[in-house]
Design an enzyme around this catalytic site. Structure first.
Site, short mmCIF file in Angstrom:
data_model
loop_
_atom_site.label_atom_id
_atom_site.label_comp_id
_atom_site.label_asym_id
_atom_site.label_seq_id
_atom_site.Cartn_x
_atom_site.Cartn_y
_atom_site.Cartn_z
N GLY A 128 15.79 12.99 19.23
CA GLY A 128 14.34 13.05 19.10
C GLY A 128 13.65 13.74 20.25
O GLY A 128 12.50 14.15 20.13
N ARG A 129 14.34 13.88 21.38
CA ARG A 129 13.77 14.60 22.52
C ARG A 129 14.86 15.34 23.28
O ARG A 129 14.74 15.55 24.48
CB ARG A 129 13.02 13.63 23.44
N ASP A 163 6.63 12.66 21.17
CA ASP A 163 6.27 13.98 21.68
C ASP A 163 7.48 14.80 22.11
O ASP A 163 7.34 15.97 22.48
CB ASP A 163 5.29 13.86 22.84
N ARG A 204 21.97 17.75 30.90
CA ARG A 204 23.19 16.99 31.14
C ARG A 204 24.38 17.69 30.51
O ARG A 204 24.24 18.52 29.60
CB ARG A 204 23.05 15.56 30.61
N ASP A 254 24.29 4.01 18.84
CA ASP A 254 23.94 5.42 19.04
C ASP A 254 24.02 5.81 20.51
O ASP A 254 23.91 7.00 20.84
CB ASP A 254 22.54 5.72 18.49
N ASN A 255 24.23 4.84 21.40
CA ASN A 255 24.41 5.13 22.82
C ASN A 255 25.87 4.99 23.25
O ASN A 255 26.15 4.92 24.45
CB ASN A 255 23.55 4.19 23.67
N ASP A 287 23.69 8.00 27.77
CA ASP A 287 22.30 7.57 27.60
C ASP A 287 21.89 6.49 28.60
O ASP A 287 21.81 5.31 28.27
CB ASP A 287 22.05 7.10 26.16
#
Length: 490
Positions: A92-93, A125, A176, A254-255, A264
């Site tokens: 998402g970002r 955002d 990263r 998801d991490n 993450d």
């Protein structure tokens, strides 16, 4: 060492079928500038130190200027978050700018965090803030230096553009590095959306590029061996976390990295006072991801992954792999703790020796890192009182009782103090990225003082060295820095 224009890209993930990712153009900050560059990460890519001084560095790694071969995309995935399944998450970002083939043959994902909205932003955002980018930048190098698998970080880029969270914050971006950013949740997405063909495609992609040794014929199928190795890698990873006193804070599926990397960094924390139930995440009041719950949650997450692979492996194969987790975790953890105690031989009573030490440490709220560093100087003579170590405990007799057992254990293998001390200096760090150090670094960076970032990066990148003049960074937390917790907001 190559200039930026000579980076070679081999975008294997971008060649997967439609549905694995969305093609997205970055939305760079208009005024991106370098906050810090990690020299070790530059070397991984085959870049020299001068690369970071070139004007195009911030443009390229901030997404404003794409190099030939870059193919930005946002990866799709799902995940179990705090125990509940969320069917569609995705980057998402974050954007995978491309996969660099380094001169030594290694492959590194260039993953830009904070590069603007994607189809998976869920109304967000797509930005990151200086606070969270610095925490991840420093923590990845800290764990890597402690011998724990982790994503790495190339650089932090800053901006004067405001980003709105609970307060108005300073915008930033992080680049990263990892051999892959595939997660448990990537497999879950295709499984739970009824796409078994994509589960198989993803598994074979990961096998081909990251587990090629499992492609050779064996008594079990390649996918069963693949799942078993992911279980083993995850057990080894979490054993490392527990041994150094690291709490991840948000172990959603998801991490969780399919390669067994720490992935993450959000509301993490290193132990100060030893508290087995330490909760570092303000968003986790029930303590699902508390420090002492991490092994249990890792196994739960692996069970979710195993379910996602059931079109490729049998239930019996999944159960057999999962059944190996606890013995593997226990063995890896005890091996690390023997090293921290300076022991060279495995004995039946070692687990009890460790557990009883933790019990007395917890009663006295002993600082985890400082105690083990001090233990390097333990005097094994029968009449030795070890006053500096006793001072960590209230009452000190708690330590005396344990120390007598420890002294006998050392004697049973003919341990020599000087030799053992030197060996323990290489496994018990003096410096870890305590939350108060990270917070102090962030505060100075928000005021425009980026020198502290590089100073702390150097310390956590060589955590076993003494670093004369930097002893304050190894001190117990000041009053304002005790029991800090961090939220998931980034």
């Amino acid at each position: 060492m190559a200039p930026l224009e000579q980076l070679v890209f081999d975008n294997t993930y971008a060649r997967l079928p439609p549905g694995f990712a969305a093609r997205v153009a970055p939305a760079p900050f208009p005024d991106a500038h370098v906050v810090s560059v990690n020299p070790a990460a530059l070397r991984l890519l085959g870049l020299d130190a001068d690369a970071a001084t070139r004007p195009e560095f911030a443009q390229v790694f901030g997404g404003a200027r794409l190099l030939p071969g870059m193919e930005p995309l946002a990866m799709v995935y799902a995940g179990h978050q705090f125990g509940g399944y969320v069917p569609r998450l995705g980057d998402g970002r974050a954007l995978l700018l491309g996969e660099v083939r380094a001169p030594d043959g290694a492959k590194w994902d260039l993953h830009l965090k904070g590069g603007g909205p994607t189809p998976f932003s869920r109304g967000g955002d797509g930005r990151a803030v200086l606070r969270s980018t610095l925490r991840e930048y420093l923590a990845g190098e800290a764990l890597h230096a402690l011998g724990i698998p982790s994503t790495r970080a190339l650089c932090v880029l800053g901006s004067r553009t405001p980003v709105y969270r609970e307060d108005v914050e300073t915008g930033a971006m992080l680049v990263r590095l990892a051999p892959s950013h595939v997660r448990f949740g990537t497999f879950e997405f295709f499984h739970h959306t009824g796409q078994p063909g994509h589960v198989a495609t993803l598994a074979d992609h990961v096998l081909t590029h990251h587990f090629p040794h499992l492609l050779e014929p064996g008594p079990e199928g390649r996918h069963a061996r693949f799942f078993a190795e992911v279980v083993e890698r995850t057990a080894r990873l979490v054993a490392g976390w527990q041994a150094v006193g690291f709490a991840h804070g948000v172990m959603n599926t998801d991490n969780m990295s399919i390669l067994g990397l720490t992935l993450d960094y959000g509301p993490y924390g290193f132990l100060d006072d030893f508290d087995p139930g330490f909760i570092c995440n303000h968003s986790d009041p029930q303590g699902r991801y508390a420090f002492n719950q991490q092994p249990r949650i890792a196994l739960w997450n692996l069970a979710c992954l195993g379910e996602a692979l059931l079109t490729l492996i049998t239930e019996d194969e999944a159960r057999a792999a999962l059944g190996a987790f606890q013995p593997s975790f226990a063995a890896h953890f005890l091996a690390r703790m023997r090293e921290k105690l300076g022991l060279t031989e495995a004995r039946d009573g070692d687990r009890a020796l460790v557990e009883d030490l933790f019990a007395v440490m917890a009663r006295s709220h002993v600082d985890y890192t400082r105690f083990f560093r001090a233990l390097n100087r333990f005097d094994s003579q029968p009449d030795a009182r070890n006053a500096p170590l006793r001072d960590h405990f209230l009452p000190p007799e708690d330590f005396d009782a344990w120390a007598a057992r420890y002294r006998a254990r050392l004697a049973s293998e003919g341990s020599e103090d000087a030799v053992r001390s030197a060996r323990m200096d290489r496994v018990n760090p003096k410096y870890v990225l305590r939350n108060w150090v990270a917070q102090q670094t962030i505060a100075r960076a928000q005021e425009g003082d980026f020198a502290e970032v590089d100073r702390v990066l150097a310390l956590v990148s060589a955590p076993f060295d003494e670093h004369p003049g930097s002893e304050a960074y190894a001190a117990a937390p000041p009053s304002w820095g005790r029991h800090l917790v961090v939220s998931c907001s980034s």
